[in-house]
Structure formats: structure tokens, C-alpha cells
Design a protein around this motif. Structure first.
Motif, PDB file in Angstrom:
ATOM      1  N   VAL A   4       5.776  50.270  67.747  1.00  0.00           N
ATOM      2  CA  VAL A   4       5.158  48.956  67.550  1.00  0.00           C
ATOM      3  C   VAL A   4       3.894  49.155  66.730  1.00  0.00           C
ATOM      4  O   VAL A   4       3.051  49.997  67.055  1.00  0.00           O
ATOM      5  CB  VAL A   4       4.826  48.290  68.898  1.00  0.00           C
ATOM      6  N   GLN A   5       3.759  48.368  65.669  1.00  0.00           N
ATOM      7  CA  GLN A   5       2.586  48.453  64.794  1.00  0.00           C
ATOM      8  C   GLN A   5       1.590  47.351  65.148  1.00  0.00           C
ATOM      9  O   GLN A   5       1.967  46.225  65.458  1.00  0.00           O
ATOM     10  CB  GLN A   5       2.993  48.309  63.333  1.00  0.00           C
ATOM     11  N   ALA A   6       0.321  47.691  65.110  1.00  0.00           N
ATOM     12  CA  ALA A   6      -0.743  46.715  65.383  1.00  0.00           C
ATOM     13  C   ALA A   6      -1.950  47.047  64.509  1.00  0.00           C
ATOM     14  O   ALA A   6      -2.218  48.214  64.192  1.00  0.00           O
ATOM     15  CB  ALA A   6      -1.138  46.735  66.856  1.00  0.00           C
ATOM     16  N   LYS A   7      -2.673  46.020  64.131  1.00  0.00           N
ATOM     17  CA  LYS A   7      -3.887  46.182  63.331  1.00  0.00           C
ATOM     18  C   LYS A   7      -5.107  46.179  64.240  1.00  0.00           C
ATOM     19  O   LYS A   7      -5.177  45.403  65.195  1.00  0.00           O
ATOM     20  CB  LYS A   7      -3.985  45.053  62.310  1.00  0.00           C
ATOM     21  N   LEU A   8      -6.056  47.073  63.967  1.00  0.00           N
ATOM     22  CA  LEU A   8      -7.266  47.165  64.777  1.00  0.00           C
ATOM     23  C   LEU A   8      -8.327  46.206  64.234  1.00  0.00           C
ATOM     24  O   LEU A   8      -8.662  46.237  63.047  1.00  0.00           O
ATOM     25  CB  LEU A   8      -7.807  48.594  64.783  1.00  0.00           C
ATOM     26  N   ASN A 194      -8.104  49.125  56.019  1.00  0.00           N
ATOM     27  CA  ASN A 194      -7.811  48.680  57.381  1.00  0.00           C
ATOM     28  C   ASN A 194      -7.218  49.817  58.189  1.00  0.00           C
ATOM     29  O   ASN A 194      -6.547  50.703  57.650  1.00  0.00           O
ATOM     30  CB  ASN A 194      -6.839  47.492  57.363  1.00  0.00           C
ATOM     31  N   VAL A 195      -7.465  49.776  59.497  1.00  0.00           N
ATOM     32  CA  VAL A 195      -6.942  50.796  60.403  1.00  0.00           C
ATOM     33  C   VAL A 195      -5.783  50.187  61.187  1.00  0.00           C
ATOM     34  O   VAL A 195      -5.926  49.129  61.811  1.00  0.00           O
ATOM     35  CB  VAL A 195      -8.031  51.313  61.371  1.00  0.00           C
ATOM     36  N   TYR A 196      -4.642  50.871  61.154  1.00  0.00           N
ATOM     37  CA  TYR A 196      -3.448  50.418  61.864  1.00  0.00           C
ATOM     38  C   TYR A 196      -3.080  51.445  62.925  1.00  0.00           C
ATOM     39  O   TYR A 196      -3.243  52.657  62.726  1.00  0.00           O
ATOM     40  CB  TYR A 196      -2.284  50.226  60.906  1.00  0.00           C
ATOM     41  N   ALA A 197      -2.574  50.945  64.033  1.00  0.00           N
ATOM     42  CA  ALA A 197      -2.141  51.796  65.134  1.00  0.00           C
ATOM     43  C   ALA A 197      -0.632  51.669  65.297  1.00  0.00           C
ATOM     44  O   ALA A 197      -0.082  50.564  65.237  1.00  0.00           O
ATOM     45  CB  ALA A 197      -2.845  51.410  66.433  1.00  0.00           C
ATOM     46  N   TYR A 198       0.021  52.802  65.515  1.00  0.00           N
ATOM     47  CA  TYR A 198       1.464  52.839  65.733  1.00  0.00           C
ATOM     48  C   TYR A 198       1.721  53.423  67.124  1.00  0.00           C
ATOM     49  O   TYR A 198       1.424  54.594  67.381  1.00  0.00           O
ATOM     50  CB  TYR A 198       2.139  53.686  64.652  1.00  0.00           C
TER      51      TYR A 198
END
Length: 495
Positions: A4-8, A194-198
Motif C-alpha cells: 500500500v502506497q501513502a504520501k507523507l 515528496n516522501v512516499y511510504a510503501y
């Protein structure tokens, strides 16, 4: 694995800088560990030294060493020189070396390369810690946050903006992961500022309740034309029903569109298996056709891989079936089309694609196919001691029509296989049940001889689609291209 990808979303500039600094130190630690692994250092000796050098806790350092080791092993498996690895991407690095690029394009490339080189962080999950200790998902009344350990037992909380994908709320998925307290891995990446979290979590499948004890459904995929056929069999391998699913959407469109339709077709197959309470048998697919030059550059080979990804479709069927508790069996696809075309298509008066799916279903149940008696009589009466004699026979059967290059190559392949197996001159010796799954025995060679010696005389100038003419061969032993009013012929005699 589910990712699941999400933006910080940072609430302060200070928190953002702390996160970027942590990612920079971790990326440097991973590159440093890679160099030391090349020099022969082991994990235990590196772990203590790297904690002091990069001011990271033991978990971060251990994850950096693991990633460096994975890169090293991947290079060795591909046969590349591990000393020439470029972190950040060799393609971007080579572009930056070109002197004709300057100004704004050069700065843009440099920022992109530095983000890939320095903007990384990976943290493994731990079951004993009920999730992930360094980067943990936290849910409260204000929303869903990611708690990041920035060192010295200091934490920052960053809001997660997950959004939607295909009707599912990603944030709800992250909340479920946090509530279940299952181990999950987190990877942070810096892209375009931008920083993205997986978030990756191992999917837990339910207990398999629908097994091969009730029978099976065989799946056969075909690129020309684009469709998928299925055949239902009982536990003894007896033919029950069949169907075809056209897939014209896979011929064109962008990758996202084709991916969407592959999921739809996979859902359709799984629903059929769920309704009929049958296991699913798919091909253990390994496309070996590399094109005319052996580098996947052939036009047909490229088109198959670009528009019709067999592997992706079958993978989706396996995943969806496991989620529904349906057993998935992988069968060896070797000679399923030939066996189905020669044996079952004329028996059941179905197309060769449906017959091939039937063979796949039976092979998934562990059943073997015997060569029909009339076919064996023909093989035993056929002299294949030399390649020229087989060519002469086929040419005679097709009324001296010039054989195509593909047909000649097929004959040459058959003869090499037969001669290498040590067959005696004048006879083809092999067991009747020579088509056991997982092997390419002499029985497979017999099926290939049948394809050359029987199908080619019937259809020398095109692919044989109507298999009804083969039924009289199975019953009476007749071979060749029948004509109205022609006298009866027998296998091996011609017309």
C-alpha cells in the motif's frame, strides 16, 4: 505480499528535515555496507561499526546490511560485475556524464539522481514487536499517522495520505494492518520533493476447502485470437462442461487498462471454480521463444509479451483462488495442444483450444494420456529410420506440395529426438502412456511424430482448425486428405 502506497504529510518543516536527514544517513549506511561486503566483511562485524559511524540504531543498520546484501546477490545472479553498481541508477548517471546537457535539464536530472541515491529508508517488520518498531502505523481520532524513530528515542508523527485505488480506501487498509498487529515492512522514498511510504504485509490466505477431490477446471490461454478456454472435469477426469472467455481488451490500450481487465478475467475464472466447487489447474508457464535472433526481438514474440502477458494473468488467477480457499495446481504445459488436437478434439467434436484445456485439467489430476490404438499401428508401420524418408512420406501425402520451412524444421526436430533416444530402424518403441507430467520422454516424441505425419497431410498450407476429420482416422485408421468418392485408405498408405 500486499503493498500500500501513502504520501507523507509533514506538519512542520523541522519534522521534514529530520526525516530527510535520517533517509540520507540510512542510504549512506547501505552504500557503505555494500562496499564492505565486497571486501569480505561479515554482518556481525559491520553491525557494531556502522551504528557509531552513521548514528543509527541496530535495527536500521541491520536493515541496511540486508538491502546491501540483496543488491550484491542480485548482481551475481544476473552475471554482472558487482563492483560496477551505481546507486541512484546507471542510466541517469550516464546522462549526467554527457557534456551537451546543461542548464535546467541538467539540474533536473541531477536532483532526480540524488533523490534515488540519498532518499531511501527501509525498516523490516517484527512479529515480536507487533508490527514495526522503527516505523509504526498509529491510529487515533485525528487520523492515521506514521511514527518514525529519528534516533535517541525521539519520534516524529507524520500524517499518511493514502487515497483510493479501485474503489478501496487505502487508509482503511493501513488501519486494519495496525489493528491486527501483524508484521509489516516500510520503505520510504523521495520523489519530486515528496516522501512516499510503501507498506508491505504478508497476506494470510484462508484454509483451502475446495480441492481436487471434487474435480478440476483446466485453463488454457491463447494469444491468437485473444481468449481463454476452460474445461470442467470430475474427480476421475471425465469431461463435464466447457466455456470460452474472449479477451479483446488485452490487444490494445495502455498498461493500466490491460491490468484492470486481467484482474476482471481472473475474477471470472475464480467465480466459475467457486460456483462449481472445483480446483483450478493452470499451466506452469515458461515462455522460451526468444524470437528469431534469440533476444526477444522477433515481431510475434514482442507482440505476445507486450499485449498478452500470460504470466501476469495466471498469477492473478492463483492469488484470487487462494483468497477464496480454492486449490491451484500447476501442470506441465508440454504437448498439451498436440495431445488435445489429435486425441480429444475429434472425440468430443470441440476446438483444439478446449481440448488442450481438457488435457491440462486431466494432467493436474495426475492422469496420463495413452496414444490411441490406430495411431500406434500407424507409428509401428511407419519407417522413420531416416529424415529423408519421413520428408518423402509427408510430401507424398500432401500431393507433392512444397513444405513450408516451419514444417521442415518440425520434421527435423522430431528426427533428432527419435535418433537421440536410440529407436531401432523401422519402428518407434515407447510405452503407450508416455506422456507423464514433468518429463519429456519418448512418448512426447511419438505425439510429435503424429503431428507431422497425420496433421500435415490433412492441412499442409494452413493451421488445421476443424478436427472432425481426425475422427475417422481414430475409428478406421484412414489418413490423408479425404475426397468424395475416394476409396478407403489406411494409415501409412496415402491416397
Amino acid at each position: 505480499m500486499i503493498t500500500v502506497q501513502a504520501k507523507l504529510i509533514f506538519e512542520s518543516f523541522e519534522d521534514r528535515q529530520k526525516t530527510l536527514e535520517l533517509m540520507r544517513r540510512w542510504s549512506s549506511c547501505m552504500r557503505f555496507a555494500y562496499k564492505r561486503l565486497l571486501e569480505g566483511y561479515d554482518r556481525n562485524s559491520l553491525k557494531k561499526d556502522l551504528q557509531g559511524i552513521f548514528d543509527l540504531n541496530s535495527r536500521y543498520v541491520d536493515d541496511a546490511i540486508m538491502k546491501a546484501k540483496a543488491v550484491l546477490e542480485s548482481c551475481k545472479q544476473r552475471g554482472e560485475d558487482p563492483r560496477k553498481v551505481v546507486f541512484g541508477g546507471r542510466e541517469l548517471f550516464e546522462k549526467l556524464k554527457k557534456r551537451h546537457i546543461n542548464g535546467k535539464p541538467y539540474r533536473k536530472l541531477k536532483i532526480e539522481w540524488q533523490e534515488k541515491r540519498k532518499g531511501n529508508l527501509y525498516s523490516r517488520g517484527d512479529r515480536s514487536k507487533k508490527g514495526n518498531l522503527n516505523t509504526r502505523i498509529v491510529v487515533n481520532k485525528s487520523g492515521t499517522f506514521l511514527r518514525i524513530n529519528v534516533g535517541d528515542r525521539k519520534y516524529i508523527f507524520v500524517r499518511l495520505s493514502a487515497g483510493y485505488k479501485k474503489g478501496k480506501d487505502r487508509e482503511e487498509i493501513l488501519q486494519e494492518i495496525a489493528i491486527l498487529e501483524v508484521p509489516y515492512s516500510v520503505e520510504l522514498k523521495l520523489k519530486n520533493g515528496n516522501v512516499y511510504a510503501y507498506f508491505s504485509v504478508e497476506e494470510l490466505f484462508p484454509v483451502t476447502e475446495i480441492t481436487r477431490e471434487n474435480g478440476a477446471i483446466g485453463i488454457d490461454t491463447n494469444a491468437y485470437p485473444n481468449h481463454m478456454t476452460w474445461v470442467e472435469v470430475d474427480r476421475n477426469g471425465q469431461f463435464i462442461s466447457h466455456g470460452k472467455i474472449p479477451m479483446p481488451e488485452l490487444e490494445s490500450g495502455n498498461s493500466d487498462k490491460r491490468e484492470y481487465y486481467r484482474w476482471q478475467y481472473a475474477h471470472e475464472i475464480v467465480e466459475i471454480a467457486k460456483e462449481k466447487r472445483k480446483a483450478i489447474v493452470v499451466e506452469r508457464l515458461d515462455i522460451k521463444d526468444k524470437g528469431r535472433r534469440g533476444d526477444f526481438s522477433g515481431r510475434k514474440s514482442r507482440r505476445i509479451r507486450h499485449f498478452f502477458s500470460y504470466r501476469s494473468l495466471l498469477y492473478k488467477i492463483r492469488i484470487l483462488a487462494k483468497r477464496e480457499g480454492i486449490e491451484v495446481i500447476e501442470a506441465n504445459p508440454a504437448y498439451t495442444s498436440v495431445i488435445g488436437m489429435l486425441k480429444f478434439a475429434p472425440q468430443f467434436m470441440v476446438s483444439k483450444d478446449i481440448a488442450s484445456a481438457y488435457v491440462i485439467a486431466r494432467r493436474g489430476l495426475g492422469l496420463k494420456e495413452k496414444i490411441p490404438a490406430n495411431y500406434m499401428k500407424f507409428l509401428n508401420n511407419l519407417d522413420v529410420s531416416s529424415l529423408e524418408e519421413l520428408k518423402e512420406y509427408v510430401s507424398k501425402e500432401v500431393k507433392n506440395i512444397h513444405l513450408r520451412r516451419k514444417q521442415i524444421k518440425e520434421i527435423e526436430y522430431v528426427m533428432r529426438k527419435i535418433q537421440s533416444s536410440g529407436s531401432e530402424s523401422g519402428r518407434l518403441s515407447a510405452p503407450l502412456d508416455g506422456t507423464s507430467a514433468g518429463s519429456c520422454s519418448a512418448g512426447y516424441n511419438l505425439w510429435r511424430v503424429l503431428r507431422v505425419a497425420v496433421v500435415t497431410p490433412l492441412s499442409p498450407d494452413r493451421v488445421l482448425r476443424d478436427m472432425s476429420v481426425l475422427k475417422r482416422i481414430l475409428v478406421s485408421g484412414q489418413v490423408g486428405r479425404p475426397k468424395i468418392g475416394a476409396s478407403s485408405c489406411f494409415l501409412g498408405q496415402g491416397l
